[in-house]
Design a protein around this motif. Structure first.
Motif, PDB file in Angstrom:
ATOM      1  N   ALA A  26       5.458  -5.844   1.838  1.00  0.00           N
ATOM      2  CA  ALA A  26       5.548  -5.467   3.182  1.00  0.00           C
ATOM      3  C   ALA A  26       4.486  -4.320   3.579  1.00  0.00           C
ATOM      4  CB  ALA A  26       7.237  -5.049   3.972  1.00  0.00           C
ATOM      5  N   TYR A  27       4.560  -3.399   1.924  1.00  0.00           N
ATOM      6  CA  TYR A  27       3.888  -1.801   1.942  1.00  0.00           C
ATOM      7  C   TYR A  27       2.650  -2.403   2.383  1.00  0.00           C
ATOM      8  CZ  TYR A  27       2.156   2.994   1.084  1.00  0.00           C
ATOM      9  OH  TYR A  27       1.766   4.040   0.171  1.00  0.00           O
ATOM     10  N   CYS A  28       2.350  -3.013   1.105  1.00  0.00           N
ATOM     11  CA  CYS A  28       0.497  -3.591   1.322  1.00  0.00           C
ATOM     12  C   CYS A  28      -0.395  -4.232   2.517  1.00  0.00           C
ATOM     13  CB  CYS A  28       0.679  -4.847   0.062  1.00  0.00           C
ATOM     14  SG  CYS A  28       0.835  -4.135  -1.775  1.00  0.00           S
ATOM     15  N   ALA A  29       1.216  -4.777   3.274  1.00  0.00           N
ATOM     16  CA  ALA A  29       0.392  -5.378   4.197  1.00  0.00           C
ATOM     17  C   ALA A  29       0.632  -5.149   5.750  1.00  0.00           C
ATOM     18  CB  ALA A  29       1.905  -6.173   5.003  1.00  0.00           C
ATOM     19  N   PHE A  30       1.742  -3.972   5.875  1.00  0.00           N
ATOM     20  CA  PHE A  30       1.541  -3.172   6.887  1.00  0.00           C
ATOM     21  C   PHE A  30       0.482  -1.774   6.839  1.00  0.00           C
ATOM     22  CE2 PHE A  30       4.626  -6.212   7.670  1.00  0.00           C
ATOM     23  CZ  PHE A  30       4.213  -6.553   8.503  1.00  0.00           C
ATOM     24  N   VAL A  31       0.693  -1.122   5.244  1.00  0.00           N
ATOM     25  CA  VAL A  31      -0.335   0.062   5.044  1.00  0.00           C
ATOM     26  C   VAL A  31      -1.561  -0.099   4.496  1.00  0.00           C
ATOM     27  CG1 VAL A  31       0.204   2.784   4.173  1.00  0.00           C
ATOM     28  CG2 VAL A  31       2.486   1.006   5.192  1.00  0.00           C
ATOM     29  N   ILE A  32      -0.954  -0.525   3.005  1.00  0.00           N
ATOM     30  CA  ILE A  32      -2.256  -0.342   2.574  1.00  0.00           C
ATOM     31  C   ILE A  32      -4.092  -1.738   3.123  1.00  0.00           C
ATOM     32  CG2 ILE A  32      -3.851  -0.917   0.363  1.00  0.00           C
ATOM     33  CD1 ILE A  32      -1.705   1.362   0.218  1.00  0.00           C
ATOM     34  N   TYR A  33      -3.166  -2.874   3.663  1.00  0.00           N
ATOM     35  CA  TYR A  33      -4.210  -3.776   4.261  1.00  0.00           C
ATOM     36  C   TYR A  33      -4.689  -2.914   5.279  1.00  0.00           C
ATOM     37  CZ  TYR A  33      -6.637  -7.698   6.582  1.00  0.00           C
ATOM     38  OH  TYR A  33      -7.102  -7.828   7.381  1.00  0.00           O
ATOM     39  N   PRO A  34      -4.150  -2.204   6.237  1.00  0.00           N
ATOM     40  CA  PRO A  34      -4.433  -1.444   7.293  1.00  0.00           C
ATOM     41  C   PRO A  34      -5.452  -0.830   7.075  1.00  0.00           C
ATOM     42  CG  PRO A  34      -2.361  -3.100   7.784  1.00  0.00           C
ATOM     43  CD  PRO A  34      -2.924  -2.409   6.896  1.00  0.00           C
ATOM     44  N   LEU A  35      -5.118   0.043   6.108  1.00  0.00           N
ATOM     45  CA  LEU A  35      -6.256   1.224   5.477  1.00  0.00           C
ATOM     46  C   LEU A  35      -6.946   0.934   5.055  1.00  0.00           C
ATOM     47  CD1 LEU A  35      -6.080   4.217   5.023  1.00  0.00           C
ATOM     48  CD2 LEU A  35      -4.742   3.961   2.772  1.00  0.00           C
ATOM     49  N   LEU A  36      -7.502  -0.125   5.099  1.00  0.00           N
ATOM     50  CA  LEU A  36      -8.438  -0.799   3.717  1.00  0.00           C
ATOM     51  C   LEU A  36      -9.486  -1.141   4.926  1.00  0.00           C
ATOM     52  CD1 LEU A  36      -7.166  -2.371   0.410  1.00  0.00           C
ATOM     53  CD2 LEU A  36      -8.223  -0.156   0.921  1.00  0.00           C
TER      54      LEU A  36
END
Length: 304
Positions: free
Chosen positions: A33-43
């Protein structure tokens, strides 16, 4: 002897690996969930920040031009300046008021008045910020409660449309943030004071210290961690403020209360400059990190 130790070590190593695997399995949903909703949008936002794109048509590579615009556009720089002004209202006022209120409440006898005080102070924290902004905009109106109160105490000459005045709009919005965050600071400080060793207070009282001396020498040093946490939270709230500004002034009058959150919203959704909005968002994230990371570092150093 050696042959009996080897199987035990192998079994312990296997158990440790199983424990690690189980731990990762439990953490996997949160990590995904963190990668999908934080890391990916940030990148993705970082990628968009190097393009000129309206969100629909083809994009055009512009390199760092969007970042150059952020640091050369007077309106965008003004919004950053307003956000730093709000730190005084979102951080300094609530933390200072919370320290004093928590100390006063702690000195009361446990009972109805003490519990009611904590409940009333914390109540603004559970009110949605949008609702708080709307309510305060009514109170700040020309015929609102604030001006009526000033007239009632003989200060009617000070009455004005607080959110419509270029000089008072930003402080008026900042006071809403102070009102919202003071309760959180007070409750957290009350919890922290409860963890301070009572013998420290007894020792300074035996030395003849008054309330102020006790507050400076025992209470504040004992609340270093709580102060660091609240300063971090409130600085982030000031720099990323959006709800209160949007529901009260929309950045006006003029650009008197324009903050980065409103600027990013306007650039991205009104002007359809997704690349510039993404670049401003990345700059805002860096500003937040530049403000809070030194605070966290100082808090860790002071505990050693």
């Amino acid at each position: 002897m050696t042959t009996s130790i080897a199987p035990r070590r192998a079994a312990a190593h296997s158990a440790a690996r199983r424990g690690t695997l189980v731990g990762w399995l439990f953490a996997a949903p949160a990590l995904i969930a963190y990668c999908a909703f934080v890391i990916y949008p940030l990148l993705t936002g970082l990628q968009y920040s190097f393009y000129r794109w309206n969100g629909v048509g083809p994009s055009e590579w512009v390199g760092i031009n969007n970042y150059v615009r952020v640091f050369t556009d007077p309106d965008l720089l003004g919004s950053i300046r307003n956000a730093f002004v709000l730190i005084a209202f979102f951080t300094i006022v609530p933390v200072a008021a919370g320290l004093v209120l928590a100390t006063l409440i702690r000195s009361m006898r446990p009972g109805f008045f003490s519990s009611a005080s904590q409940t009333i102070l914390f109540l603004p924290q559970i009110i949605p910020l949008a609702a708080a902004g709307i309510g305060w905009s009514w109170m700040y109106a020309q015929t609102g409660a604030v001006n009526q109160l000033l007239s009632a105490v003989g200060l009617g000459s000070l009455a004005r449309p607080w959110l419509g005045d270029f000089q008072t709009a930003l402080p008026a919005v900042g006071l809403i943030g102070s009102w919202v965050l003071t309760g959180l600071c007070t409750v957290l400080f009350l919890t922290g004071i409860g963890k301070i060793d009572p013998s420290l207070y007894e020792a300074v009282r035996l030395d003849g210290a008054n309330w102020a001396r006790e507050f400076v020498t025992v209470t504040i040093p004992g609340l270093r961690q709580e102060i660091a946490v609240l300063v971090t939270i409130t600085i982030i709230a000031a720099l990323s403020s959006f709800d209160i500004i949007y529901t009260t002034t929309l950045g006006g009058p003029g650009r008197a209360t324009l903050v980065p959150g409103i600027s990013i919203y306007r650039i991205g959704f009104t002007q359809s400059e997704v690349g510039l909005a993404s670049a401003f968002g990345i700059v805002l994230m860096i500003l937040v990190l530049a403000c809070v990371l030194p605070i966290q570092r100082l808090a860790r150093v002071s505990d050693r």
